[in-house]
Design an enzyme around this catalytic site. Structure first.
Site: not given
Ligand code: ASP
Length: 344
Positions: A222, A212, A245-246, A85, A194
């Protein structure tokens, strides 16, 4: 994870703070009630942030700058070929190309640099730092970002995105013409993460960075929250720093990291600020707590905290005295009452 008693106390504290008083009357593994903490302090998302923190501390201990510490720490995670990731080993977009997002921010000078949808550059955090330090801009994207990184002498690998993306869009057009629903990106939940790393030095100066590969299987082009200043990362040298993160779509609509820092400005402890940010987003968002978002924060005094929706998430803390992975509190609808205020 259900909220522990400590977090119910914490919520009472949030309410009190909203009424104008400061609240830090709790004792937590995530920063504690004291007004100050150890310095230097490194805080980052997920267990894979721990080696990044440790590298950052090593850089600071060796006399390196805050920005060196953030960059070198994040490069550890970007270099990990087992990480799906972050970095070029991340899950590719729908056309099979890995596009990376990254940003960096310096508290002193309130400077920022960012790259988005960059391809074939193993260390986007270094590209983001070059944008901040070598250009009058804050953000470069796509091929412009890649060419800039190459021009700056950063490592690069070949990419073949033009053909792959053209073929993917052509396939979508064919599917559309057959009135078949084109493959949407798969559910992000298991498909992303991330590294957001926040750093505080002995003098109380702050910096942070994010890197990330974003949402695995995303539509080409995107961009998530991570390279967006104020969403995936925010640093205010007077107050503190926060990172996310998320599911980026659920962070960037609310300037999530900026909001965490603003709650700290109002006097909330970093953990309370993360909790209150999630509560505020959940109250507004049609999805309520089904958001898959997480925040980590540190303040100028050396206190830290984190919070996430659902089960919460694991984050890493490093100081000269300790280096460990901690579990954040998780928030659910049951914990905080009515949410999803914009639900129609
Ligand atoms: N926040 C990141 C994104 O949406 C992914 C993550 O941190 O899980 O690209």
């Amino acid at each position: 994870m259900l909220l522990s008693r400590r977090h119910f106390i914490l919520r009472a504290g949030v309410a009190a703070a909203g009424a104008g008083s400061l609240s830090s009357g709790f004792s937590a593994q995530t920063g504690g009630a004291s007004k100050t903490g150890d310095k230097p302090l490194l805080a980052s998302t997920w267990p894979f942030g721990k080696p990044a923190n440790e590298k950052a501390l090593e850089v600071l201990s060796g006399g390196g700058s805050l920005l060196d510490a953030v960059e070198q720490g994040i490069r550890v995670v970007e270099s990990d070929v087992a990480n799906q990731s972050v970095g070029l080993s991340g899950i590719p977009d729908a056309a099979g190309i890995v596009q990376l997002d990254s940003c960096i921010m310096s508290g002193p000078g309130h400077r920022a640099g960012s790259v988005a949808s960059i391809e074939g550059i193993p260390h986007p955090i270094s590209a983001a730092r070059r944008v901040m330090e070598q250009t009058p801009h804050v953000m470069l994207v796509g091929d412009g970002a890649r060419q800039f990184a190459i021009e700056q002498g950063l490592e690069s690998v070949p990419v073949e995105s033009a053909q792959k993306h053209a073929a993917w869009w052509a396939e979508r057009a064919r599917e559309r013409s057959k009135a078949v629903k084109p493959n949407p990106p798969k559910d992000i939940r298991e498909n992303h993460d991330t590294i957001a790393l926040l750093a505080l030095d002995r003098d109380g100066n702050l910096a942070g960075g994010c890197s990330t590969s974003g949402w695995g299987g995303k539509i080409p082009g995107r961009v998530g929250d991570s390279p967006i200043i104020g969403s995936g990362l925010y640093v205010d040298n007077e107050i503190g720093a926060a990172g996310a993160t998320g599911l980026g779509e659920n962070v960037m609509r609310y300037c999530g990291s900026f909001l965490v820092v603003e709650y700290m400005r109002q006097g909330l402890h970093p953990e309370e600020a993360c909790v209150e940010t999630i509560r505020r987003i959940a109250r507004l968002d049609p999805k309520g707590f089904d958001l898959s978002i997480n925040f980590v924060a540190i303040d100028k005094q050396g206190r830290f905290g984190a919070a996430g929706t659902g089960q919460g998430f694991q984050f890493s803390i490093t100081t000269p005295a300790r280096s460990e992975v901690l579990q954040s509190p998780g928030l659910t609808k049951a914990d905080v009452g009515p949410v999803g205020g914009n639900r129609k």
